[in-house]
Motif scaffolding. Structure first.
Motif, short mmCIF file in Angstrom:
data_model
loop_
_atom_site.label_atom_id
_atom_site.label_comp_id
_atom_site.label_asym_id
_atom_site.label_seq_id
_atom_site.Cartn_x
_atom_site.Cartn_y
_atom_site.Cartn_z
N ARG A 1 -15.01 5.77 10.88
CA ARG A 1 -14.05 5.31 11.89
C ARG A 1 -14.31 5.94 13.24
NH1 ARG A 1 -10.11 6.88 7.82
NH2 ARG A 1 -9.35 5.07 6.66
N ARG B 1 -8.17 10.86 2.67
CA ARG B 1 -8.76 11.84 3.59
C ARG B 1 -9.01 13.11 2.79
NH1 ARG B 1 -5.46 9.25 7.68
NH2 ARG B 1 -6.91 8.44 9.24
N SER C 1 -2.68 7.69 11.49
CA SER C 1 -1.58 6.97 12.13
C SER C 1 -0.28 7.77 12.14
CB SER C 1 -1.37 5.61 11.45
OG SER C 1 -0.86 5.77 10.16
N GLU D 1 0.88 -1.16 0.00
CA GLU D 1 0.00 0.00 0.00
C GLU D 1 0.92 1.21 0.00
OE1 GLU D 1 -2.64 -0.30 3.37
OE2 GLU D 1 -3.90 -1.72 2.27
N ASP E 1 -4.40 13.00 2.72
CA ASP E 1 -3.58 11.81 2.48
C ASP E 1 -4.42 10.79 1.72
OD1 ASP E 1 -5.19 10.43 4.36
OD2 ASP E 1 -3.81 10.86 6.00
N LYS F 1 -4.26 6.42 -0.13
CA LYS F 1 -3.57 5.14 -0.32
C LYS F 1 -3.74 4.67 -1.76
CE LYS F 1 -5.63 1.43 0.21
NZ LYS F 1 -6.20 0.34 -0.63
N ARG G 1 1.13 11.50 1.81
CA ARG G 1 0.61 12.41 2.85
C ARG G 1 1.07 13.85 2.60
NH1 ARG G 1 -0.97 9.44 7.37
NH2 ARG G 1 -0.18 7.32 7.50
N1 UDP Z 1 -5.65 3.87 4.09
C1 UDP Z 1 -6.40 2.95 3.36
N2 UDP Z 1 -6.31 1.62 3.68
C2 UDP Z 1 -5.52 1.16 4.68
C3 UDP Z 1 -4.78 2.09 5.43
C4 UDP Z 1 -4.87 3.43 5.11
O1 UDP Z 1 -7.09 3.31 2.42
O2 UDP Z 1 -5.49 -0.06 4.91
C5 UDP Z 1 -5.73 5.31 3.75
C6 UDP Z 1 -6.53 6.08 4.80
O3 UDP Z 1 -7.90 6.20 4.42
C7 UDP Z 1 -5.86 7.42 4.77
C8 UDP Z 1 -4.40 7.11 4.41
O4 UDP Z 1 -4.44 5.83 3.77
O5 UDP Z 1 -6.41 8.24 3.76
C9 UDP Z 1 -3.47 7.10 5.59
O6 UDP Z 1 -4.00 6.25 6.59
P1 UDP Z 1 -3.30 6.10 8.01
O7 UDP Z 1 -1.99 5.43 7.84
O8 UDP Z 1 -3.32 7.39 8.71
O9 UDP Z 1 -4.16 5.00 8.72
P2 UDP Z 1 -5.48 5.09 9.55
O10 UDP Z 1 -5.44 6.30 10.38
O11 UDP Z 1 -6.54 5.08 8.49
O12 UDP Z 1 -5.42 3.81 10.31
#
Ligand code: UDP
Length: 237
Positions: free
Chosen positions: A216, A200, A100, A90, A175, A177, A94
């Motif tokens: 979430r 996001r 996270s 993935e 951000d 993915k 960002r």
């Molecule tokens: N994201 C996703 N699938 C995943 C993990 C993250 O589509 O399995 C996307 C999430 O929606 C966000 C970005 O990637 O737009 C960053 O996600 P983050 O690592 O902050 O994880 P989260 O807070 O969603 O656990």
């Protein structure tokens, strides 16, 4: 074109083989999961909204020179796509600290990053999709060096294209993915989806979250927020 057999059922989509060589059909579901499947629910009409949002953005990217799996929207929730072997990474792009990253680095959500950050996670649900770097990717053979260089360059270009397109619609691309795959001909292309499930999106003026964080974090009006993104892309106010 006819579906032949279901190949895979994921958290948000089903993938089918078809009677056409090199073509798959994806079917978007209304099911929603978060926190590696711990939180489950449904978001009404999500499947059809994400299908249309993703197809719209993939077509925009194609026009701007990014090869994608998109072939043809078949119905409300189904799309014909190029068959690929998904690279088990993935790619997270960002612009603003959230989720996270904010937690891991002790940043306040909303902090603008001084430059765009690319992260890679190893697609392994059983391990919770751990963060990996270029060395891990090479050491585990997850992608070839030239594939990694190309998908990184594509990801940054996609960020530029989508970031400026969405800003004009009053949406800040915080951000997102991405997933890439390799076709039978050996070509690296963008696959999976680009939707409020995987990005996001913050309203530029009000900061309102227009994405899966509403699900979430139990913020309410989840379906309305997804619909709002689709309306803005379609130019409906
Ligand atoms: N994201 C996703 N699938 C995943 C993990 C993250 O589509 O399995 C996307 C999430 O929606 C966000 C970005 O990637 O737009 C960053 O996600 P983050 O690592 O902050 O994880 P989260 O807070 O969603 O656990």
């Amino acid at each position: 074109m006819q579906k032949t057999q279901q190949l895979y059922e994921g958290k948000a989509k089903k993938v089918y083989a078809t009677d056409e060589a090199g073509v798959y059909i994806v079917s978007y579901k209304d099911d929603a999961t978060a926190f590696n499947g711990l939180k489950k629910g449904t978001i009404e009409h999500k499947g059809s909204i994400n299908n249309r949002v993703s197809n719209h953005l993939m077509q925009l990217l194609e026009k701007e020179g990014i090869p994608t799996h998109f072939l043809k929207e078949l119905s409300d929730r189904e799309t014909a796509v190029r068959k690929v072997r998904i690279i088990p990474l993935e790619v997270i792009v960002r612009n603003i600290a959230a989720g996270s990253l904010a937690t891991r680095l002790g940043l306040e959500e909303g902090t603008k990053l001084r430059c765009t950050v690319l992260e890679f996670c190893y697609k392994r649900d059983d391990l919770g999709d751990p963060l990996v770097n270029e060395y891990h990717i090479k050491a585990l053979g997850l992608a070839l060096d030239e594939e990694l260089a190309q998908l990184s360059a594509y990801s940054l270009k996609i960020n530029d294209i989508l970031g400026s397109y969405l800003r004009d619609l009053g949406i800040e691309l915080v951000d997102f993915k991405l997933e890439f795959g390799i076709t039978d001909e050996g070509k690296l292309i963008l696959a999976d989806e680009i939707s409020p499930d995987t990005c996001r999106f913050w309203d530029t003026k009000t900061g309102k979250k227009l994405d899966k964080d509403r699900f979430r974090r139990d913020l309410g009006s989840v379906e309305e927020a997804y619909q709002e993104v689709l309306f803005r892309l379609m130019g409906i106010n």
